[in-house]
Design a protein around this motif. Structure first.
Motif, PDB file in Angstrom:
ATOM      1  N   LYS A 114       0.698  -1.272  -0.080  1.00 28.63           N
ATOM      2  CA  LYS A 114       0.072  -0.092  -0.110  1.00 28.63           C
ATOM      3  C   LYS A 114       0.854   1.177  -0.014  1.00 28.63           C
ATOM      4  O   LYS A 114       1.918   1.401   0.467  1.00 28.63           O
ATOM      5  N   LYS A 115       0.244   2.289  -0.527  1.00 25.84           N
ATOM      6  CA  LYS A 115       1.181   3.577  -0.530  1.00 25.84           C
ATOM      7  C   LYS A 115       1.289   4.080   0.701  1.00 25.84           C
ATOM      8  O   LYS A 115       0.216   4.003   1.758  1.00 25.84           O
ATOM      9  N   GLY A 116       2.589   4.806   1.065  1.00 25.64           N
ATOM     10  CA  GLY A 116       2.772   5.061   2.437  1.00 25.64           C
ATOM     11  C   GLY A 116       3.580   4.074   3.151  1.00 25.64           C
ATOM     12  O   GLY A 116       4.315   3.350   2.625  1.00 25.64           O
ATOM     13  N   ASN A 117       3.535   4.073   4.533  1.00 22.20           N
ATOM     14  CA  ASN A 117       3.993   3.123   5.393  1.00 22.20           C
ATOM     15  C   ASN A 117       2.765   2.304   6.229  1.00 22.20           C
ATOM     16  O   ASN A 117       3.283   1.700   7.159  1.00 22.20           O
ATOM     17  N   HIS A 118       1.897   2.186   5.406  1.00 20.52           N
ATOM     18  CA  HIS A 118       0.741   1.354   6.285  1.00 20.52           C
ATOM     19  C   HIS A 118       0.983  -0.283   6.177  1.00 20.52           C
ATOM     20  O   HIS A 118       0.599  -0.855   7.141  1.00 20.52           O
ATOM     21  N   SER A 119       1.495  -0.708   5.022  1.00 24.92           N
ATOM     22  CA  SER A 119       1.778  -2.007   4.952  1.00 24.92           C
ATOM     23  C   SER A 119       3.046  -2.574   4.857  1.00 24.92           C
ATOM     24  O   SER A 119       3.598  -3.456   5.547  1.00 24.92           O
ATOM     25  N   HIS A 120       4.097  -1.770   4.262  1.00 25.89           N
ATOM     26  CA  HIS A 120       5.551  -2.120   4.283  1.00 25.89           C
ATOM     27  C   HIS A 120       6.348  -0.773   4.116  1.00 25.89           C
ATOM     28  O   HIS A 120       5.810   0.348   3.628  1.00 25.89           O
ATOM     29  N   GLN A 121       7.566  -0.909   4.744  1.00 23.91           N
ATOM     30  CA  GLN A 121       8.461   0.364   4.616  1.00 23.91           C
ATOM     31  C   GLN A 121       9.804   0.014   3.976  1.00 23.91           C
ATOM     32  O   GLN A 121      10.512   0.766   3.570  1.00 23.91           O
ATOM     33  N   GLY A 138       7.189  -1.099 -10.267  1.00 27.37           N
ATOM     34  CA  GLY A 138       8.519  -0.968 -10.536  1.00 27.37           C
ATOM     35  C   GLY A 138       9.205  -1.291  -9.010  1.00 27.37           C
ATOM     36  O   GLY A 138       8.837  -1.522  -8.226  1.00 27.37           O
ATOM     37  N   PHE A 139      10.694  -1.326  -9.135  1.00 28.00           N
ATOM     38  CA  PHE A 139      11.349  -1.740  -8.062  1.00 28.00           C
ATOM     39  C   PHE A 139      12.207  -0.484  -7.359  1.00 28.00           C
ATOM     40  O   PHE A 139      12.690  -0.567  -6.409  1.00 28.00           O
ATOM     41  N   ASP A 140      11.803   0.716  -8.019  1.00 27.56           N
ATOM     42  CA  ASP A 140      12.161   1.978  -7.058  1.00 27.56           C
ATOM     43  C   ASP A 140      10.851   2.280  -6.450  1.00 27.56           C
ATOM     44  O   ASP A 140      10.526   3.729  -6.338  1.00 27.56           O
ATOM     45  N   LEU A 141      10.273   1.417  -5.500  1.00 28.69           N
ATOM     46  CA  LEU A 141       9.205   1.583  -4.841  1.00 28.69           C
ATOM     47  C   LEU A 141       9.234   2.206  -3.618  1.00 28.69           C
ATOM     48  O   LEU A 141       8.259   3.172  -3.268  1.00 28.69           O
ATOM     49  N   PHE A 142      10.346   2.422  -2.927  1.00 24.50           N
ATOM     50  CA  PHE A 142      10.369   3.024  -1.444  1.00 24.50           C
ATOM     51  C   PHE A 142      11.335   4.192  -1.513  1.00 24.50           C
ATOM     52  O   PHE A 142      12.530   4.255  -1.948  1.00 24.50           O
ATOM     53  N   VAL A 143      10.794   5.290  -0.754  1.00 23.89           N
ATOM     54  CA  VAL A 143      11.760   6.485  -0.526  1.00 23.89           C
ATOM     55  C   VAL A 143      11.266   6.971   0.905  1.00 23.89           C
ATOM     56  O   VAL A 143       9.996   6.947   1.329  1.00 23.89           O
ATOM     57  N   ASN A 144      12.310   6.931   1.744  1.00 23.48           N
ATOM     58  CA  ASN A 144      12.304   7.468   3.097  1.00 23.48           C
ATOM     59  C   ASN A 144      11.316   6.476   3.911  1.00 23.48           C
ATOM     60  O   ASN A 144      10.323   6.781   4.695  1.00 23.48           O
ATOM     61  N   ILE A 165      15.676   1.977 -11.657  1.00 26.16           N
ATOM     62  CA  ILE A 165      16.247   1.388 -10.671  1.00 26.16           C
ATOM     63  C   ILE A 165      17.712   1.868 -10.541  1.00 26.16           C
ATOM     64  O   ILE A 165      18.283   1.900  -9.073  1.00 26.16           O
ATOM     65  N   LEU A 166      18.293   2.648 -11.616  1.00 25.02           N
ATOM     66  CA  LEU A 166      19.516   3.412 -11.256  1.00 25.02           C
ATOM     67  C   LEU A 166      19.364   4.928 -11.260  1.00 25.02           C
ATOM     68  O   LEU A 166      20.473   5.606 -11.697  1.00 25.02           O
ATOM     69  N   LYS A 167      18.303   5.272 -11.267  1.00 22.97           N
ATOM     70  CA  LYS A 167      17.893   6.880 -11.229  1.00 22.97           C
ATOM     71  C   LYS A 167      18.811   7.730 -10.310  1.00 22.97           C
ATOM     72  O   LYS A 167      19.174   8.802 -10.813  1.00 22.97           O
ATOM     73  N   ASN A 168      18.910   7.424  -9.099  1.00 21.50           N
ATOM     74  CA  ASN A 168      19.964   8.102  -8.288  1.00 21.50           C
ATOM     75  C   ASN A 168      20.367   7.284  -7.286  1.00 21.50           C
ATOM     76  O   ASN A 168      20.106   6.229  -7.154  1.00 21.50           O
ATOM     77  N   GLU A 169      21.153   7.733  -6.267  1.00 16.18           N
ATOM     78  CA  GLU A 169      21.955   7.367  -5.234  1.00 16.18           C
ATOM     79  C   GLU A 169      20.858   6.782  -4.154  1.00 16.18           C
ATOM     80  O   GLU A 169      21.042   5.552  -3.675  1.00 16.18           O
ATOM     81  N   THR A 170      19.640   7.572  -4.004  1.00 21.27           N
ATOM     82  CA  THR A 170      18.721   7.227  -3.025  1.00 21.27           C
ATOM     83  C   THR A 170      18.072   5.965  -3.427  1.00 21.27           C
ATOM     84  O   THR A 170      17.701   5.276  -2.668  1.00 21.27           O
ATOM     85  N   VAL A 171      17.619   5.739  -4.767  1.00 17.23           N
ATOM     86  CA  VAL A 171      16.907   4.557  -5.241  1.00 17.23           C
ATOM     87  C   VAL A 171      17.957   3.462  -5.191  1.00 17.23           C
ATOM     88  O   VAL A 171      17.330   2.569  -4.770  1.00 17.23           O
TER      89      VAL A 171
END
Length: 331
Positions: free
Chosen positions: A147-154, A264-270, A176-182
């Motif tokens: 789910k969007k946000g941190n309700h199901s997975h972080q 996509g696999f660039d799924l999580f930010v912060n 998946i190689l968009k930036n260092e954070t990803v």
């Protein structure tokens, strides 16, 4: 439809056939036992099986027992394949770094300790008569709703459900190689859930991305992070830059697994999911809902990535990969 190569000792088959559940009282344990037997049987009946006996020896069983007659008929009809390698059968205690051997499944009567050592050394899947219950994940299909946000997975820790013996991995995702954070919050955690701790052979990793990534720096980042997470694993890494939009899907594959992430696999930010999506994981040649589409998808993806790997260039005027450009999965 593709068939997975399976090397099976004939005593394993004999023990398996004789282990057919004979209880007449349905219960949780007996139902699970019957389901596992049925899953293995269905897998045998659609695989490319190599046996350690001669065709004449097998013919005796075909004449005497209905099971082998039925199996042989399926082979003659093209539903599966049976070959006889009694003079050139691989020993799981003496495996080598050959592409064919490193992508096969092994059915054996050898002990759990011998099987585990071979799995841990070469990243191959091995089933024995007492080991099948712990390897039944290859017959399952995994769906994870994020789910969007941190309700199901972080983060990507739920991929631990899919961890299995493997020796090569390829992932294709345009961002998946968009930036260092990803890379730090997605690519590296994904690899951390799936890569083995060590192998006797090199692990091969290929990442395909359309983004104009900071190639040299990102290659060193991936390399250093994997060395930190897997100090005992020698990993041959290649980052491929896709210069067109040939791939829209986001897929990950190992020498056994196929995994798809709809968003996509660039799924999580912060530690938050930026989209709602479903992640699907299965072992396409053995999953118990097996249909031709999932094996075709796996083989087609492998063929497309193999073509990109073989067409990769690195010269003073043009460069579209960084690293070793080796992957036994794509040979």
């Amino acid at each position: 439809m593709g068939k997975q190569k399976v090397y099976s000792e004939f005593p394993f088959i004999r023990n398996f056939v004789n282990s057919y559940p004979k209880t007449n009282v349905p219960g949780e344990d007996s139902i699970q036992e019957l389901k596992l037997w049925s899953d293995i049987n269905a897998y045998i009946f659609r695989a490319n099986i190599h046996l350690d006996i001669s065709v004449s020896e097998f013919g005796m069983f075909v004449q005497q027992e209905e099971y082998y007659k039925f199996w042989w008929k399926k082979s003659c009809d093209g539903e599966c394949n049976i070959e006889f390698n009694n003079n050139n059968f691989p020993d799981i205690e003496r495996l080598t770094d050959e592409n064919d051997l490193c992508s096969s499944v092994y059915l054996t009567t050898k002990s759990d300790e011998i099987c585990k050592k071979a799995e841990d050394s070469f990243g191959v899947i091995i089933l024995n008569s007492s080991h099948t219950k712990s390897t039944n994940k290859i017959f399952q299909v995994y769906l994870e709703s994020v789910k969007k946000g941190n309700h199901s997975h972080q983060d990507w820790r739920f991929l631990a459900k899919l961890k299995h013996p493997c020796n090569s991995l390829a992932i294709v995702d345009n961002y998946i190689l968009k930036n260092e954070t990803v890379i730090r919050e997605n690519l590296i955690p994904i690899l951390d859930q799936l890569l083995p701790s060590s192998l006797e052979i090199d692990f091969h990793l290929s990442v395909f991305s359309m983004n104009e990534f900071n190639n040299d720096r990102y290659f060193r980042l991936v390399q250093s992070e994997l060395q930190r997470l897997r100090p005992n694993l020698t990993c041959k890494i290649t980052l491929h830059q896709i210069r067109n939009s040939e791939f829209h899907d986001r897929c990950l594959m190992t020498n056994y697994l196929l995994c798809d992430s709809g968003s996509g696999f660039d799924l999580f930010v912060n530690r938050k999911a930026i989209h709602q999506t479903i992640v699907l994981g299965l072992f396409p040649f053995s999953a118990n809902n097996m249909n031709p589409d999932q094996t075709v998808t796996y083989e087609d993806l492998k063929l497309a990535l193999k073509k990109m790997k073989n067409n990769a260039a690195q010269n003073p005027n043009f460069r579209n990969y960084w690293g070793d450009n080796v992957n036994r999965l794509l040979n």
